[in-house]
Design an enzyme around this catalytic site. Structure first.
Site, PDB file in Angstrom:
ATOM      1  N   LYS A  27       0.831  -1.194   0.000  1.00 53.19           N
ATOM      2  CA  LYS A  27       0.000   0.000   0.000  1.00 53.19           C
ATOM      3  C   LYS A  27       0.874   1.255   0.000  1.00 53.19           C
ATOM      4  O   LYS A  27       2.021   1.214   0.440  1.00 53.19           O
ATOM      5  CB  LYS A  27      -0.888   0.020   1.245  1.00 53.19           C
ATOM      6  CG  LYS A  27      -1.984  -1.026   1.279  1.00 53.19           C
ATOM      7  CD  LYS A  27      -2.775  -0.913   2.570  1.00 53.19           C
ATOM      8  CE  LYS A  27      -3.898  -1.935   2.625  1.00 53.19           C
ATOM      9  NZ  LYS A  27      -4.981  -1.638   1.666  1.00 53.19           N
TER      10      LYS A  27
ATOM     11  N   ARG B 262     -10.631 -11.309   1.313  1.00 53.40           N
ATOM     12  CA  ARG B 262     -11.502 -12.334   0.736  1.00 53.40           C
ATOM     13  C   ARG B 262     -10.854 -13.718   0.786  1.00 53.40           C
ATOM     14  O   ARG B 262     -11.564 -14.727   0.813  1.00 53.40           O
ATOM     15  CB  ARG B 262     -11.875 -11.945  -0.696  1.00 53.40           C
ATOM     16  CG  ARG B 262     -10.717 -11.881  -1.673  1.00 53.40           C
ATOM     17  CD  ARG B 262     -11.003 -11.032  -2.891  1.00 53.40           C
ATOM     18  NE  ARG B 262     -11.037  -9.610  -2.555  1.00 53.40           N
ATOM     19  CZ  ARG B 262     -11.369  -8.658  -3.426  1.00 53.40           C
ATOM     20  NH1 ARG B 262     -11.675  -8.975  -4.682  1.00 53.40           N
ATOM     21  NH2 ARG B 262     -11.377  -7.405  -3.058  1.00 53.40           N
TER      22      ARG B 262
END
Length: 494
Positions: free
Chosen positions: A278, A352
């Protein structure tokens, strides 16, 4: 903070009271009574323009001739049109004014104030929740603790005797939800060098002390490997902190064999994005990537207080996503616990992967339904901002129940589509699915990805990436969607 419900005439009250006035010089019933007892002190405020009744206005009066120490006169806007958001803010403003004094007890006559489409129950419950939020502070790690000391110890809600039971229920449920929100905030605000997956597991185990209805077990990486939870474990590979899956079982249904409601919370105690690192800006906020687990933990705390006759299982999927020489990579293909394979295109789409194995794991509980809660996608923030959680479910009935709970609790959610056509974006040449489906509809394709692992039970997904925490000057966890989920459970009992 103590909350009491009483049926008391204003003329018999001593100490401190809160009364409301409206625009156009209209007084609430309590304000009218007080005006008579004080020889027109409230009317004088309005005539002199010291208060016009607009929302947010506040005047504090000393009325020794009415046997009252202080009167907090609150502007409530136009009569009958106050909405929930405005009412909550009004309560917070009022409490700030009370906290600025040395008042230890206050009688609240704002129970007379009508909130649009709400009754007395909601008036009191939202007041309790708002007061709890006003008192919240997180200074656990400050060498000098906050000096925002308040003398206030008790709020008395004044109601008609016929409304006593309804009001007491509102207080009980409001307090339980307030506690759940606080517990969720405390865990989420905790720094990632303290709050790691093991810390989440420790907090889960402490719930056993709160109620005999709890049983807690924890799976470590060895147990996960034996179960084939390879997607979950892949995310954890780059971290020295072991992944831990905490299972909190609450069993209190009159029928011990009743199927449980399962709540699954994404618990990424820190998410650096892995190899798909990130940007540095605001990466500190990725301690909030366990907001789903924090909210499930908060709900379980609320359950302990409410003692609802349900079977509920809360699952905290604790994990860390960091880059090192052992971290999983873009291009890796993972075999999930279900046997389905996933090609990793972006290691920052890790939630996920943790959830898909957890959703497979909970099949063993033969659930009545499963709701997963996750700070899953930035795309949901783009779509809905910070006001609504994203809701997805193939079941209209379950989606409508959650939307109803969201509306009633004022913990808002918005349903997004979950059409089969979105599966096309998850196609992979080398595996059953890719873990991302491109920018378009990113929140939806994440939900669609999870749907492939929920075929054996009724399921809903809440994406709370935009609602779990605030940024900027008010930076901190919100405790959402504890209110929504607790209301959903209360509704199941009804």
């Amino acid at each position: 903070m103590k909350y009491t419900v009483k049926s008391t005439a204003l003329s018999a009250v001593t100490g401190n009271v809160i009364v409301g006035v409206f625009e156009e010089g209209k007084l609430s019933l309590a304000a009218q009574t007080l005006d008579q007892l004080s020889q027109g002190a409230i009317s004088q405020l309005i005539r002199t323009g010291d208060i016009k009744g607009k929302q947010g206005e506040m005047v504090t009066l000393r009325l020794p001739n009415a046997n009252l120490e202080r009167v907090f006169v609150v502007g409530c806007g136009k009569q009958g049109v106050l909405n929930v958001r405005q009412y909550k803010q009004l309560i917070k403003n009022t409490i700030q004014a009370v906290k600025a004094t040395n008042a230890e007890q206050v009688y609240n006559f704002l129970t007379e104030v009508q909130i649009s489409d709400r009754d007395l129950y909601w008036n009191i419950r939202f007041a309790v929740e708002s007061v709890a939020e006003s008192f919240y502070q997180f200074d656990h790690f400050k060498s000098k603790k906050s000096d925002q000391h308040s003398a206030l110890q008790e709020m008395v809600f004044v109601v008609d005797s016929a409304q006593q039971t309804e009001a007491e229920t509102a207080v009980q449920q409001g307090q339980a939800i307030g506690l759940g929100v606080r517990c969720a905030k405390d865990v989420a605000n905790c720094p990632p060098n303290v709050c790691n997956p093991a810390y989440l597991a420790e907090q889960a185990k402490k719930l056993i002390e709160k109620s005999p209805h709890f049983k807690v077990s924890v799976l470590g990486e060895k147990e996960m490997a034996e179960l084939g939870m390879n997607a979950y474990l892949a995310v954890s590979q780059g971290s020295q902190n072991e992944a831990q899956l905490s299972i909190i079982e609450y069993r209190n249904h009159p029928n011990p064999q009743a199927k449980p409601i399962v709540l699954v919370g994404k618990g990424l105690t820190f998410d650096a994005g892995g190899i798909s690192l990130k940007p540095a800006a605001s990466m500190d906020e990725m301690k909030y990537d366990m907001g789903g687990a924090a909210s499930v933990y908060g709900v379980m705390n609320a359950l302990a207080e409410l003692g609802l006759p349900l079977n509920v299982i809360g699952v905290l999927a604790g994990c860390e996503n960091l880059p090192d020489g052992n971290a999983y990579r873009p291009g890796d293909i993972l075999t999930t616990m279900s046997g389905l394979t996933v090609e990793v295109l972006n290691t920052d789409a890790e939630g996920r992967l943790v959830l898909c194995d957890t959703l497979t794991y909970v099949e063993r509980f033969d659930p009545e339904l499963v709701i997963d809660v996750a700070t899953l996608t930035g795309a949901c923030v783009v779509a809905l901002g910070q006001h609504n959680s994203g809701l997805m479910s193939p079941s209209d009935a379950l989606a409508n129940q959650l939307l109803s709970a969201a509306k009633h609790s004022a913990d808002n959610a918005w349903r997004l589509p979950l059409g089969e056509e979105y599966q096309e974006q998850l196609k992979s040449r080398f595996a059953d699915f890719a873990n991302v489906g491109g920018r378009d509809g990113g929140a939806i394709t994440a939900g669609v990805f999870l749907s492939n692992f929920t075929k054996k039970y009724e399921w809903a997904h809440l994406d709370i990436a935009g609602t779990a925490w605030l940024q900027g000057a008010n930076k901190g966890a919100t405790g959402r969607p504890v209110s929504l989920l607790t209301q959903f459970l209360i509704d199941q009992v009804k």
